[in-house]
Structures are given as structure tokens and as C-alpha cells.
Design an enzyme around this catalytic site. Structure first.
Site, short mmCIF file in Angstrom:
data_model
loop_
_atom_site.label_atom_id
_atom_site.label_comp_id
_atom_site.label_asym_id
_atom_site.label_seq_id
_atom_site.Cartn_x
_atom_site.Cartn_y
_atom_site.Cartn_z
N HIS A 84 -51.81 -9.72 8.22
CA HIS A 84 -51.31 -11.09 9.17
C HIS A 84 -52.32 -10.90 10.14
O HIS A 84 -52.27 -12.16 10.92
CB HIS A 84 -49.86 -10.99 9.40
CG HIS A 84 -49.56 -9.85 10.39
ND1 HIS A 84 -49.32 -8.64 10.33
CD2 HIS A 84 -49.88 -9.83 11.99
CE1 HIS A 84 -48.81 -7.90 11.42
NE2 HIS A 84 -49.31 -8.72 12.40
N ASP A 221 -49.25 -5.16 4.06
CA ASP A 221 -49.63 -5.69 5.07
C ASP A 221 -51.06 -5.31 5.46
O ASP A 221 -51.21 -4.87 6.79
CB ASP A 221 -48.67 -5.85 6.21
CG ASP A 221 -49.18 -7.13 7.35
OD1 ASP A 221 -50.23 -7.50 7.19
OD2 ASP A 221 -48.18 -7.37 8.03
N SER A 643 -50.14 -4.25 16.07
CA SER A 643 -50.60 -4.71 14.64
C SER A 643 -51.83 -4.10 14.07
O SER A 643 -52.86 -4.38 14.77
CB SER A 643 -50.24 -5.87 14.38
OG SER A 643 -49.03 -6.62 13.84
N1 ARG Z 1 -43.64 -9.45 12.83
C1 ARG Z 1 -44.89 -8.80 12.78
C2 ARG Z 1 -45.76 -9.13 14.10
O1 ARG Z 1 -45.00 -9.15 14.99
C3 ARG Z 1 -45.55 -9.44 11.47
C4 ARG Z 1 -46.07 -11.03 11.54
C5 ARG Z 1 -46.41 -11.46 10.47
N2 ARG Z 1 -46.26 -12.88 10.67
C6 ARG Z 1 -45.27 -13.36 9.86
N3 ARG Z 1 -44.81 -14.57 10.38
N4 ARG Z 1 -44.74 -12.72 8.78
O2 ARG Z 1 -46.73 -9.74 14.36
N1 GLU Z 2 -46.60 -7.28 14.25
C1 GLU Z 2 -46.83 -7.52 15.50
C2 GLU Z 2 -48.10 -7.53 15.87
O1 GLU Z 2 -48.79 -8.61 15.43
C3 GLU Z 2 -46.49 -5.74 15.74
C4 GLU Z 2 -45.21 -5.30 15.55
C5 GLU Z 2 -44.25 -5.78 16.93
O2 GLU Z 2 -44.35 -6.23 17.86
O3 GLU Z 2 -43.85 -4.43 17.07
O4 GLU Z 2 -48.81 -7.07 16.85
#
Ligand code: ARG
Ligand code: GLU
Length: 708
Positions: A84, A221, A643
């Protein structure tokens, strides 16, 4: 001032070293935590984590792009980050013919690696406490405006000085603890970063937005890039003559596997947290900010999803946009639930009451009331800002119109227009723009705007236009029928003569009039109030530290995240999200097969993976149970920006890549609950399995170092 804080901070270390896994610690001060880390299993030293004298783990960690982390895994500049995080790049290289999002991408030689203009990575050269330098000339009693000015000037002078010599140097000065302390961060930034590999989205984004922020998780991922440098290993813009960057340090990879209870350590760039805010700040987020923003995004997502389901082309066009909108949307929902469940507003109110009693008559008397008062004044302006950014600013055609309007520049008496730039912007915009989505979203969000924003906080322009059109629908009809920005050929035909036409275009006008109103009526007030808040928080922050220390209240103090390099340590651990439910800490390929469903986009895995599973053709990647491990969770305190961060074991070797948090724990940006808050990591063995068995790019293993 600085000395005072340091005394306070060190006193803390002494008393509460064995606190829970909460905290994002500064690497240069990690010697203050190292005893605790070692007690919990870590086998390396503080110098191994951060050193300015020798290569250390920090030299293998980069800020990737604008808000992710990456890590070096070979002496030839090979880098791992999340799928991502590389998503924008993978998407830009994709079309219906070469759909790397769908099919994955693997360079089978260096020559096939794909350049990514605009993408850069930064290594931290060093960080240091520069509070004295930054506050030089500041006297207590000066206004906050004066202080801001002094801080800015001193920072700029320092940045100029430290970035003078050396290619690609870049520096920032960051306030910690609301400006009780200032740190300098010196980076070396590399600009030639090429895409090496990415799994198909059905692996890299397996579970999609349905599983996003959730455990159990089975998302592969990751994506791989390579940093290139000039012949002297210095940063250089993209060139065919560049060579793979040779890092001072790269991670060895451990394939031994992980167990519940194992020590884990995350090294990365967490973006932003608000751990010390007042109950009123939390109340706004819980009751007002988050719910309204969630609602506005639900409307937009429903529209995007509807059209994406109807067309392969639109699906690709909006994949990255949809993911961005959806990500915060879902996080906010978890955050609100978490804050409610933990009764954070109430707990903070009780803390504030006790603090006030203690503070009576002293240096910190009245500070909490002051903060509450500022929040009250700020609230309607914050609300207007939230609406502005989640409605007007999300109209794609209006954003684009404005970016073209900015290309008209008055030079003396002649008007110039950069038509090459316009053509390039148009190319990028129209590739991924679908009018019906933009138009329907406009109608949906502007109707909410109309309903929910008080008249006093709407621009006159808005009221007049709405009155003249009669409805939001009619207004949308006008913009999306009459604007020249609906038509790429009209945009590329623009010349310097067209300035007035572009300014008067309904899409430009919409964006511009709101912008002017925002700058005139909203921003000055929010800036002033946020400055006052900053000032009050500076005292309250110090006050909280003194109060907790003198009252022996166990609370870990670490600076809020601000996209600077941090260390978070903890251990692998399951959790119980609800009564009667317990989640174990790791997942395997078996879970992928349980979710596999060819009829559901998010769960439709590559046939190849099904075949491998059927024949158990796992090669060397199965664990003791005979399955391929996929993800695990741990107690490390992380946030957005983490991330792609390396997950490191007790020996400093790479065991995984951080990519998410569990939904029930997303309130950890505001309040951390060691029982519930877990980060989610991809097991490095699934990365290797995917490279090997899905990508057939195992030639990449030759440049990696495995510990067993
Ligand atoms: N939740 C993760 C983060 O905060 C992964 C994001 C990937 N984006 C998504 N919409 N699936 O960034
Ligand atoms: N997916 C998140 C990012 O893009 C990290 C996950 C979180 O926020 O803990 O940095």
C-alpha cells in the site's frame, strides 16, 4: 527550560522503566530505555540501534515517500516496504494492458526495474537536541508570535548551516512536547528509486478494505524497490548511469519464525499522535469531528464502489483514491469505538480535576481551564474546516481547475501560461478521472454541507450561488456541463489569452471562492487559536510530567509522533477483542484458503496460490505446523507512517514488516490500551514465499543475507 524538562524526563525513566509497551521513543535517547528493552529480551546495545560513529540499524531504515517507512535488505540498495506504500507507483505504471495492480510486477533483471519520478527516500544522518539554539533570543514574557518568529529564524539558520555541505542533505527542526524541546533531524535524500517487484493485489491487498484494520489478517502487504545513486554513492536524479546504492547497513533476514512472547522492535516513522490532549480535544474527535467525517466519506465511498463494480477501467482509475478515502474512514470508526469503550473523555476529566487541585496556586494553575476555553472558541471553526476539507476540497474537477489556473503567471505586463505543464497535469488527471463519480460525489457532500454547516460559517459566494441555481443538483449540472475542465482537449488548447475564461470557469470559481473565504474568514482564527492552544499545551505538558512524577502516578512520557524516526518495542501477543473471544497472534495460508472466494473481489486469490496450497508446494517456507505463516500481531505502539517499518527480533534481524493496527486498538493515537492495542505485521517468510513461488523472482535472494 530545557534543563528543567530533562530533569523531569530522566526522573521518569528511573521510576517507571518497567511500564507497558506503550511509547514511541527517540533513537538518540534510547540508552534511557535500553535496560528495559534488554530485560524484555533484546540482545543488542543502544549503539547498535542508533550511532553517529558507526553503522547502526538506523542506517537501514528510510522514510519512504511522504509518509511510509522502508528498510534496506541487501548491500545493493534493495528495499522492502508495504504494497500500500508503493501502491501509487504500481498504479501509475498500470493500464488495462499492463495491469501490475492485478497481475503483480517482477523485474527479472536490473534493466527491468521501473523508475518513479517524484518518489524519494530519506536516511536519517543524525538527530540532536537543539533547544538552546532554537530558543536563542527568546525571553519569557514574549508573545507567541514573537516566539514563532524566533523559532523560525533560528531553525532556518541552523538548517542552512547543516545542509551546506554534502549532496542531497535536507534537514528539519521539530518541536517535541509542544515546544518544550526542539530536535534537529538531518537527512540524506535519494531520488532515484525504482520498482523491483510487487505481488498481485489479490495477495498484496488481499482482503482489501473489508479486512483493512482487522485481525485475523492475511494480507501480503509488501512491495520492493531499489535505491540508485551516482558512482560515488551520492544522491542523484534518475539517470541510466546511476548504480545501486550501497547502504552503510542492511537487515539480515531471520526465517526462524516467531512465537507468542517473542521480543519485537519496530523502527520507523510514525506520523502523528495526540497522547496528552485535554478531554475537550478528545470529546470533539469522538462526538463531532470523526462522526461527521465518517458520514461524508461513506457517501463518497458508496458512489465510488458502485461505479468501480461496473467497469474494469473505473476500478483501476479509482483504486488508489478509494483506498485513501476508505483507510481513514474505517480507522475513525474504530477510534470512536475505542475512545468510548475506554471512557477516555471521562478518565481525562477526572485526571484534569485532580491535576487542577494539585496545581492550585502554582505555576500550572488554570491551564486546563484555559485549554477548555480555547477549544470552545475553536469548535465552530474546526467544524467549518473539517467540512471544507471533506467536501469542497474533495471535488476533483475543482482541484484540477485550480492547478491549471495557477499556471497563468503575470510577468511585468505580459501574461504567461505554461502549456507543457498544463498538458502533463491534464494527462495525469484524465487518466484517472470519471465524471459521474465526481459529479455524484459533489451533489452528495455539498448537500450535507448545506444541511450541517451553520450559515455564519458559509461563504457569501456559496449562499448566492445556491440561491441562483436553486439546488445543489442544478449547481452540479452547471459545473459538470459547462466547465471546460470536463474536456482534456480544451485544457491542452489553452493559451495565455484564456486567463479570464479559466478564472471565470464554474469549477475554478467554486474552488477559488471557497479558498478565498477559507483564507480570509477561517484560517486566521484557527491559526491564532491553535497558537494559543500550543502555548497552553506547552505548560500543560510540563505540568502533567511534574504532576505525575511528584504524585507517583505511573505514566510513560514520550514525545508525540511527528514523522520522525522512533523505536517502539513490545512482544508478540494475542488479544481479546470482546467478551468470549480470543485471537491468537499469528495467521497462516490456511486462513487465506478459508477466505478464498472467486465471487468476491477482495477474496479472489490467484489460481496459482490455490494450486500451491492443494499440492502443499511450499518449498522451504512452511513453519513447524506445515503451513506457510502470513501475518502476526504484537504490542508495539505504532501509527500511520509506521507502514513498511521493519519488525526486528531480539538479535536485530528482520522478522516482518509492519502494515496495520487492529481495529479495536486504533484509539492508540490518543490513548493506548496494552490489553487491546496491537500492530499487525506481515511475516517475512510470506514475503519470501511470494517472491519465490508467485513471482518466481528468487534470483533476488542471492543479494539477501539469511541468518539461518
Ligand atoms: N490500514 C493501513 C494503514 O493505515 C493499510 C492501508 C492500506 N489502504 C487500504 N485502504 N487498504 O495505512
Ligand atoms: N497502515 C498504516 C500506515 O500507512 C500503519 C498502520 C497504523 O496506522 O497503525 O502507515
Amino acid at each position: 527550560m530545557k534543563r528543567k524538562l530533562i530533569i523531569i524526563i530522566s526522573a521518569f525513566m528511573a521510576i517507571f522503566t518497567a511500564s507497558a509497551d506503550e511509547g514511541m521513543w527517540l533513537p538518540s535517547l534510547i540508552s534511557q530505555r535500553i535496560a528495559d528493552m534488554q530485560e524484555k529480551g533484546f540482545r543488542l546495545s543502544a549503539e547498535d540501534i542508533y550511532s553517529v560513529n558507526q553503522a547502526s540499524l538506523k542506517d537501514a531504515v528510510v522514510l519512504f515517500g511522504r509518509g511510509c517507512t522502508g528498510e534496506l535488505i541487501s548491500p545493493e540498495g534493495l528495499l522492502l516496504t508495504n504494497h500500500h506504500c508503493g501502491y501509487g507507483q504500481i498504479q501509475k505504471h498500470s493500464s488495462v494492458e499492463h495491469d501490475y495492480l492485478k497481475d503483480g510486477f517482477w523485474a527479472m533483471s536490473r534493466a527491468e526495474e521501473l523508475p518513479n519520478p517524484g518518489l524519494s527516500v530519506s536516511f536519517l544522518e543524525r538527530m540532536e537536541d537543539v533547544t538552546d539554539i532554537i530558543l536563542k533570543g527568546y525571553e519569557p514574557g514574549m508573545s507567541e508570535d514573537q516566539r514563532v518568529e524566533i523559532v523560525r529564524n533560528n531553525s532556518n539558520a541552523l538548517i542552512d548551516e547543516v545542509t551546506k555541505e554534502g549532496k542531497g542533505l535536507r534537514a528539519t527542526v521539530e518541536a517535541l512536547y509542544y515546544g518544550n524541546q526542539y530536535f534537529l533531524f538531518l537527512y540524506r535524500q535519494y531520488e532515484d528509486v525504482r520498482l523491483v517487484g510487487a505481488p498481485p493485489s489479490s495477495i498484496g491487498k488481499f482482503g482489501g478494505d473489508t479486512d483493512n484494520w482487522m485481525w485475523p489478517r492475511h494480507t501480503g502487504d509488501f512491495s520492493m524497490f531499489r535505491i540508485y545513486a551516482d558512482k560515488d554513492n551520492n544522491p542523484a536524479p534518475y539517470s541510466e548511469d546511476n548504480v545501486p546504492y550501497r547502504p552503510k547497513k542492511y537487515f539480515r533476514i531471520s526465517t526462524k519464525g516467531v512465537q507468542e512472547g517473542d521480543f519485537t522492535f519496530i523502527y520507523g516513522f510514525p506520523g502523528s499522535t495526540k497522547e496528552y490532549i485535554h478531554s475537550e480535544g478528545v470529546r470533539y474527535i469522538e462526538e463531532i469531528g470523526d462522526p461527521h467525517k465518517i458520514n461524508l466519506r461513506t457517501l463518497r465511498l458508496d458512489i465510488m464502489n458502485k461505479y468501480q463494480a461496473q467497469s474494469q477501467k473505473v476500478r483501476i482509475q479509482y483504486s488508489s483514491k478509494n483506498a485513501n478515502v476508505s483507510n481513514a474512514w474505517k480507522k475513525w470508526q474504530g477510534e470512536v469505538k475505542g475512545i468510548k469503550k475506554m471512557k477516555t473523555v471521562q478518565t481525562k476529566q477526572e485526571f484534569e480535576k485532580a491535576f487542577d487541585r494539585w496545581a492550585q496556586g502554582g505555576e500550572f494553575a488554570g491551564v486546563t481551564d484555559k485549554i477548555a476555553g480555547i477549544y470552545k472558541e475553536l469548535e465552530p471553526y474546526q467544524f467549518a474546516t473539517d467540512y471544507y476539507s471533506e467536501t469542497v476540497r474533495t471535488v476533483e474537477i475543482a482541484n484540477f481547475a485550480m492547478s491549471i489556473a495557477r499556471l497563468f503567471v503575470q510577468e511585468d505586463s505580459t501574461m504567461t501560461f505554461d502549456s507543457a505543464k498544463a498538458a502533463a497535469l491534464a494527462e495525469a488527471f484524465y487518466k484517472d478521472w470519471y465524471l459521474p463519480i465526481d459529479k455524484e460525489s459533489f451533489v452528495a457532500v455539498m448537500n450535507e454541507y448545506d444541511k450541517n454547516v451553520p450559515a455564519d460559517f458559509k461563504p457569501e459566494y456559496y449562499k448566492e450561488k445556491l440561491a441562483s441555481y436553486g439546488s445543489i443538483d442544478a449547481w452540479a449540472e452547471n459545473i459538470f456541463t459547462n466547465s471546460i475542465f470536463t474536456d482534456q482537449s480544451k485544457v491542452v488548447a489553452l493559451t495565455a489569452e484564456d486567463k479570464d475564461m479559466v478564472t471565470a470557469d464554474p469549477a475554478t470559481e467554486f474552488f477559488n471562492e471557497f479558498l478565498k473565504w477559507y483564507y480570509a474568514d477561517i484560517l486566521p482564527v484557527t491559526t491564532r487559536l491553535n497558537q494559543e492552544l500550543q502555548l497552553a499545551y506547552r505548560d500543560y505538558m510540563r505540568g502533567q510530567m511534574v504532576y505525575c512524577r511528584t504524585q507517583r502516578i505511573p505514566k510513560a512520557f514520550y514525545p508525540d509522533a511527528n514523522l520522525t524516526l522512533r523505536v517502539a518495542y513490545g512482544h508478540i501477543k494475542g488479544y481479546s477483542p470482546a467478551d468470549g473471544v480470543y485471537y491468537t497472534p499469528s495467521s497462516t495460508i490456511k486462513g487465506i484458503m478459508e477466505k478464498d472466494n472467486p465471487d468476491i473481489f477482495d477474496y479472489n486469490i490467484p489460481q496459482r496460490l490455490r494450486d500451491i496450497y492443494a499440492t502443499k508446494d511450499y518449498g522451504r517456507w512452511a513453519d513447524a505446523s506445515g503451513e506457510v505463516p502470513v501475518c502476526f500481531i504484537a504490542t508495539n505502539h505504532t501509527t500511520g507512517g509506521n507502514s513498511g517499518s521493519p519488525v526486528i527480533n531480539a538479535d536485530g534481524d528482520l522478522i516482518g514488516l509492519n502494515f496495520d493496527r487492529v481495529w479495536e486498538g486504533t484509539m492508540s493515537d490518543i490513548v493506548f490500551d496494552p490489553e487491546i492495542c496491537r500492530n499487525i505485521a506481515l511475516d517475512v517468510r510470506y514475503v519470501l514465499f511470494t517472491i519465490d513461488k508467485i513471482g518466481e523472482a528468487d534470483y533476488l535472494f542471492e543479494e539477501m543475507t539469511f541468518t539461518e
